[in-house]
Scaffold this motif. Structure first.
Motif, PDB file in Angstrom:
ATOM      1  N   GLY A  99      -0.500   6.856  -6.328  1.00  0.00           N
ATOM      2  CA  GLY A  99      -1.346   7.516  -5.312  1.00  0.00           C
ATOM      3  C   GLY A  99      -2.915   7.041  -5.469  1.00  0.00           C
ATOM      4  O   GLY A  99      -3.169   6.287  -6.529  1.00  0.00           O
ATOM      5  N   THR A 145      -7.207   7.088  -4.211  1.00  0.00           N
ATOM      6  CA  THR A 145      -8.278   7.822  -3.358  1.00  0.00           C
ATOM      7  C   THR A 145      -9.015   6.925  -2.356  1.00  0.00           C
ATOM      8  O   THR A 145      -9.671   7.371  -1.791  1.00  0.00           O
ATOM      9  CB  THR A 145      -9.190   8.642  -4.290  1.00  0.00           C
ATOM     10  N   THR A 204      -2.239   4.034   5.445  1.00  0.00           N
ATOM     11  CA  THR A 204      -2.428   4.812   4.208  1.00  0.00           C
ATOM     12  C   THR A 204      -3.048   6.238   4.400  1.00  0.00           C
ATOM     13  O   THR A 204      -2.883   7.470   3.448  1.00  0.00           O
ATOM     14  CB  THR A 204      -2.869   4.301   2.922  1.00  0.00           C
ATOM     15  N   GLU A 207      -5.918   6.635   3.705  1.00  0.00           N
ATOM     16  CA  GLU A 207      -7.164   6.566   2.624  1.00  0.00           C
ATOM     17  C   GLU A 207      -8.276   5.539   3.057  1.00  0.00           C
ATOM     18  O   GLU A 207      -7.947   4.275   3.396  1.00  0.00           O
ATOM     19  CB  GLU A 207      -6.485   6.298   1.185  1.00  0.00           C
ATOM     20  N   ALA A 230       1.085  -1.182   0.101  1.00  0.00           N
ATOM     21  CA  ALA A 230       0.167  -0.025   0.160  1.00  0.00           C
ATOM     22  C   ALA A 230       0.983   1.198   0.002  1.00  0.00           C
ATOM     23  O   ALA A 230       0.749   2.303  -0.711  1.00  0.00           O
ATOM     24  CB  ALA A 230      -0.838   0.039   1.309  1.00  0.00           C
ATOM     25  N   GLU A 231       2.046   1.257   0.789  1.00  0.00           N
ATOM     26  CA  GLU A 231       2.651   2.233   1.045  1.00  0.00           C
ATOM     27  C   GLU A 231       3.471   2.529  -0.600  1.00  0.00           C
ATOM     28  O   GLU A 231       3.638   3.732  -0.972  1.00  0.00           O
ATOM     29  CB  GLU A 231       3.906   2.200   2.072  1.00  0.00           C
ATOM     30  N   LYS A 255       1.031   4.131  -2.786  1.00  0.00           N
ATOM     31  CA  LYS A 255       0.514   5.306  -2.483  1.00  0.00           C
ATOM     32  C   LYS A 255       1.727   6.546  -3.228  1.00  0.00           C
ATOM     33  O   LYS A 255       1.317   7.667  -3.563  1.00  0.00           O
ATOM     34  CB  LYS A 255       0.466   5.455  -1.046  1.00  0.00           C
TER      35      LYS A 255
END
Ligand code: GDP
Length: 298
Positions: free
Chosen positions: A243, A245, A268, A270, A235-236, A239
């Motif tokens: 990126g 949302t 994250t 999000e 996930a990082e 991100k």
């Protein structure tokens, strides 16, 4: 998923039953047990720390409520904290003011993106939208055919490169797909992208190029909840590289420990927007933090 965590939490909380008042030692012992339960469920350490600190602080300062006994109060505090780490409010899709709304799917190979594209299409159609699926995963053999199959199951149009045409150019396919949607009055475009088995720079760049070519309204990071702690690093990386949302958790029907699902929101920043719970297109829903918390607490 979450069975072990559920069992552990209910046994910790049932130890409090019958207590008239909780001493600081009771609260400490309970917090310790909850910590162990979360760590065993693979929840990321920073998330566990925040969680335990909040539970301790609230349990210590808890007003003695006439309506709830101490055990019920702690259960309520744990429930509220679970909802908080899962994101609090349900986050809905944002639709573009000027259609088509573009939704880009990103994630590792095998995360469940192509399946999700079908699920989203079916769900959007049921809500009265006219979605278009765009096949930009030109990496994985059969990904285009697989998208055509789920598109057919969902009863929606799939925009794909002609065989031998555009095979090497997912960015061009994405751009053409959005143009096609505009011409044919599709109000939502779901763009399936390629993933790799591990995070790699080329894949990130391709997803970023598709993003730049389509200006998506939503970028959904699709993550297999069965991959445990790796989900947090993945996930990082997404991100930073593309990126996003929102997050979609897949394979919540699995028997893994589920810590990824509980960590990804806080790590994250999000929201988790959807959850997938099986291979069929119907095994899918909007993610509701409060419902998930009650499921975990049993
Ligand atoms: P992609 O490479 O990201 O496009 O992943 P796919 O959509 O091809 O999915 C990989 C595998 O996971 C397929 O066998 C899917 O049927 C399966 N799959 C996808 N979502 C789920 C889910 O929520 N639960 C289960 N059990 N399997 C899933």
């Amino acid at each position: 998923m979450f069975e072990t965590l559920s069992d552990r939490l209910s046994s910790v909380l049932s130890n409090l039953r019958g207590k008239g008042r909780l001493s600081p030692a009771d609260i400490d012992a309970t917090a310790r047990e909850i910590r162990i339960a979360l760590l065993e469920a693979d929840v990321a350490l920073p998330v566990v720390r925040t969680f335990i600190a909040a539970v301790k602080q609230k349990a210590t300062g808890a007003e003695v409520s006439a309506a709830l006994n101490p055990a019920q109060q702690v259960i309520k505090i744990v429930n509220d904290e679970l909802i908080a780490i899962l994101g609090g409010e349900t986050r809905r899709l944002q639709f573009a003011k000027n259609p088509p709304t573009v939704i880009l799917l990103a994630g590792l190979q095998g995360a469940g993106k192509t399946t999700l594209a079908g699920k989203l299409a079916r769900w959007l159609k049921a809500q009265g939208h006219a979605p278009l699926l765009v096949a930009c995963d030109l990496q994985r053999p059969n990904a285009v055919t697989q998208l055509q199959v789920v598109g057919e199951q969902a009863g929606v149009t799939v925009f794909a490169p002609e065989p031998g045409n555009g095979v090497g150019d997912p960015v061009g396919v994405a751009r053409d797909g959005v143009r096609f949607a505009r011409e044919k009055q599709h109000d939502v475009v779901v763009v399936d992208t390629a993933g790799r088995l591990g995070v790699d720079a080329e894949m990130m760049q391709q997803a970023a190029d598709i993003r730049d070519a389509t200006s998506p309204d939503e970028i959904l990071f699709v993550v297999d909840a069965m991959i445990g702690q790796d989900a947090v690093q993945t996930a990082e990386a997404f991100k930073a590289g593309v990126g996003f949302t929102g997050v979609v958790l897949t394979k919540l029907d699995g028997d893994a420990r589920g810590g990824a699902a509980l960590s990804v929101r806080q790590i994250t920043g999000e929201p988790i927007m959807f959850a997938s719970t099986g291979e069929k297109l119907a095994d899918f829903d909007v993610f509701h933090p409060d419902r998930m918390a009650s499921r975990i607490l049993g």
